[in-house]
Design a protein around this motif. Sequence first.
Motif, PDB file in Angstrom:
ATOM      1  N   ASP A  23       7.741   3.592  42.913  1.00  0.00           N
ATOM      2  CA  ASP A  23       9.077   3.115  42.910  1.00  0.00           C
ATOM      3  C   ASP A  23       9.995   4.320  43.152  1.00  0.00           C
ATOM      4  O   ASP A  23      10.800   4.346  43.736  1.00  0.00           O
ATOM      5  CB  ASP A  23       9.484   2.379  41.838  1.00  0.00           C
ATOM      6  CG  ASP A  23       8.569   1.045  41.713  1.00  0.00           C
ATOM      7  OD1 ASP A  23       8.226   0.413  42.804  1.00  0.00           O
ATOM      8  OD2 ASP A  23       8.535   0.567  40.598  1.00  0.00           O
ATOM      9  N   GLU A  26       0.446   8.436  34.738  1.00  0.00           N
ATOM     10  CA  GLU A  26       0.722   7.550  34.019  1.00  0.00           C
ATOM     11  C   GLU A  26       0.168   7.537  32.592  1.00  0.00           C
ATOM     12  O   GLU A  26      -0.864   8.339  32.435  1.00  0.00           O
ATOM     13  CB  GLU A  26      -0.025   6.212  34.703  1.00  0.00           C
ATOM     14  CG  GLU A  26       0.649   5.884  36.312  1.00  0.00           C
ATOM     15  CD  GLU A  26       0.111   4.600  36.635  1.00  0.00           C
ATOM     16  OE1 GLU A  26      -1.076   4.295  36.480  1.00  0.00           O
ATOM     17  OE2 GLU A  26       0.790   3.915  37.537  1.00  0.00           O
ATOM     18  N   ASP A  67      -0.885   4.519  29.636  1.00  0.00           N
ATOM     19  CA  ASP A  67      -0.918   3.370  29.296  1.00  0.00           C
ATOM     20  C   ASP A  67      -0.583   2.460  30.314  1.00  0.00           C
ATOM     21  O   ASP A  67       0.016   1.573  30.183  1.00  0.00           O
ATOM     22  CB  ASP A  67      -0.523   2.915  27.841  1.00  0.00           C
ATOM     23  CG  ASP A  67      -1.246   3.858  26.771  1.00  0.00           C
ATOM     24  OD1 ASP A  67      -2.386   4.080  27.104  1.00  0.00           O
ATOM     25  OD2 ASP A  67      -0.294   4.079  25.900  1.00  0.00           O
ATOM     26  N   GLY A  68      -0.789   2.672  31.899  1.00  0.00           N
ATOM     27  CA  GLY A  68      -0.457   1.909  32.904  1.00  0.00           C
ATOM     28  C   GLY A  68       1.062   2.160  33.363  1.00  0.00           C
ATOM     29  O   GLY A  68       1.650   1.299  34.220  1.00  0.00           O
ATOM     30  N   ARG A  69       1.916   2.964  32.502  1.00  0.00           N
ATOM     31  CA  ARG A  69       3.313   3.061  32.999  1.00  0.00           C
ATOM     32  C   ARG A  69       3.421   4.559  33.571  1.00  0.00           C
ATOM     33  O   ARG A  69       3.000   5.570  32.857  1.00  0.00           O
ATOM     34  CB  ARG A  69       4.176   2.950  31.482  1.00  0.00           C
ATOM     35  CG  ARG A  69       5.482   3.227  31.664  1.00  0.00           C
ATOM     36  CD  ARG A  69       6.174   2.971  30.463  1.00  0.00           C
ATOM     37  NE  ARG A  69       5.945   3.759  29.446  1.00  0.00           N
ATOM     38  CZ  ARG A  69       6.827   4.646  28.852  1.00  0.00           C
ATOM     39  NH1 ARG A  69       8.007   4.985  29.678  1.00  0.00           N
ATOM     40  NH2 ARG A  69       6.463   5.568  27.977  1.00  0.00           N
ATOM     41  N   VAL A  70       4.489   4.728  34.596  1.00  0.00           N
ATOM     42  CA  VAL A  70       4.748   6.148  35.027  1.00  0.00           C
ATOM     43  C   VAL A  70       5.673   6.755  34.068  1.00  0.00           C
ATOM     44  O   VAL A  70       6.477   6.256  33.629  1.00  0.00           O
ATOM     45  CB  VAL A  70       5.180   6.016  36.438  1.00  0.00           C
ATOM     46  CG1 VAL A  70       5.862   7.281  36.727  1.00  0.00           C
ATOM     47  CG2 VAL A  70       4.557   5.506  37.416  1.00  0.00           C
ATOM     48  N   VAL A  71       5.064   7.892  33.651  1.00  0.00           N
ATOM     49  CA  VAL A  71       5.939   8.697  32.571  1.00  0.00           C
ATOM     50  C   VAL A  71       6.375  10.139  33.021  1.00  0.00           C
ATOM     51  O   VAL A  71       7.337  10.591  32.493  1.00  0.00           O
ATOM     52  CB  VAL A  71       4.982   9.097  31.334  1.00  0.00           C
ATOM     53  CG1 VAL A  71       4.646   8.035  30.742  1.00  0.00           C
ATOM     54  CG2 VAL A  71       3.821   9.858  31.656  1.00  0.00           C
ATOM     55  N   ILE A  86      12.923   7.898  34.743  1.00  0.00           N
ATOM     56  CA  ILE A  86      11.540   8.350  34.255  1.00  0.00           C
ATOM     57  C   ILE A  86      11.649   9.239  33.031  1.00  0.00           C
ATOM     58  O   ILE A  86      12.558  10.100  33.144  1.00  0.00           O
ATOM     59  CB  ILE A  86      10.794   8.730  35.500  1.00  0.00           C
ATOM     60  CG1 ILE A  86      10.757   7.489  36.456  1.00  0.00           C
ATOM     61  CG2 ILE A  86       9.228   9.001  34.927  1.00  0.00           C
ATOM     62  CD1 ILE A  86       9.855   7.992  37.848  1.00  0.00           C
TER      63      ILE A  86
END
Length: 327
Positions: free
Chosen positions: A161, A168, A170-174, A204
Amino acid sequence: MPDDFLIARNPDEASTLPYLVRIPLGEHGIVLKSKDTWPRTSKVYCHRADAWPEDADVVERVATRVCVRRGAAIELVLDRTKESRSQFVLTHVKGREAIFWQSARTAKQARPAVRIPTARAAGSPVDGETAGPLEIVVDAHERYAWRFSQQQVSTRKQRLDAGDYAVELDGRVVAAVERKSLEDLSSSLLNGKLRYALAELSGIPRAAVVVEERYSRVFALTHVRPAVVADAIAECQARYPSVPIVFAETRALAQEWTYRFLAAALREVGAEGLADARLADLTPAGPVPDPEPSTAAVRAWALGEGLPVSDRGRLRPEIWDAYRARG
């Protein structure tokens, strides 16, 4: 034709290369379209031209001392004291012929005297987990994506996005990095697209924009006013201070910076998450009890209630019990 090096204005006004250069090599010479009249601050891009115009508007004419073909380069030495030595390098970029006019100075600037290290970035998994190659997510729409061939990295493509490269947790873009060439940076600044991109990146935890060029090249732009671009960069940094715009000089250095930034960001955000989890596991301390009243306050209360107390010294235990019993 005379053995002079000629520079003229390009009669084709629609061309993005405003000059013609005639290299005195061969029977009729070699004619190229050129972006500038000499490679002073950076390499000058050139392209083949059909012919030298008969009514050429000559800008400069210099006698030639040496003009010889050596492999993929044409060595040129002009008969003057300054700006006399240069070469035209014939190469291919993405399958197409490209010609670059460079001097010793600009060639050195294009190849900074640094060696990119191969050591792993200090962003290995936190809390004693087994360290493996850093996985970088590459945006599915990224053209000519970096491969990170010199870094300990694995890549996979998916739609992002925001940004072109990300990591990532835990599946989240950090953490994410938006990659820009100088031309792309200037155009996206002027048409407003970069401001929207920065707004998305600021959401982010860690993000940055990396430019594959030196900051000084902003002031060598010819198709826009350099001051306008410099002001736009400054305004974006002031508006979105959490998303730095980094000038990394070359493509290789921009790739290296991105690798180490993403690794460090992943470790930092991961460490913050572990700290939050550890704090959540702590046993709550409970409410804080009211502080014990002073002897003077209890003596004043007892006198107000008509209880017999001394003017000084310690109070009797039954006075304290009566004070606590009052609620």
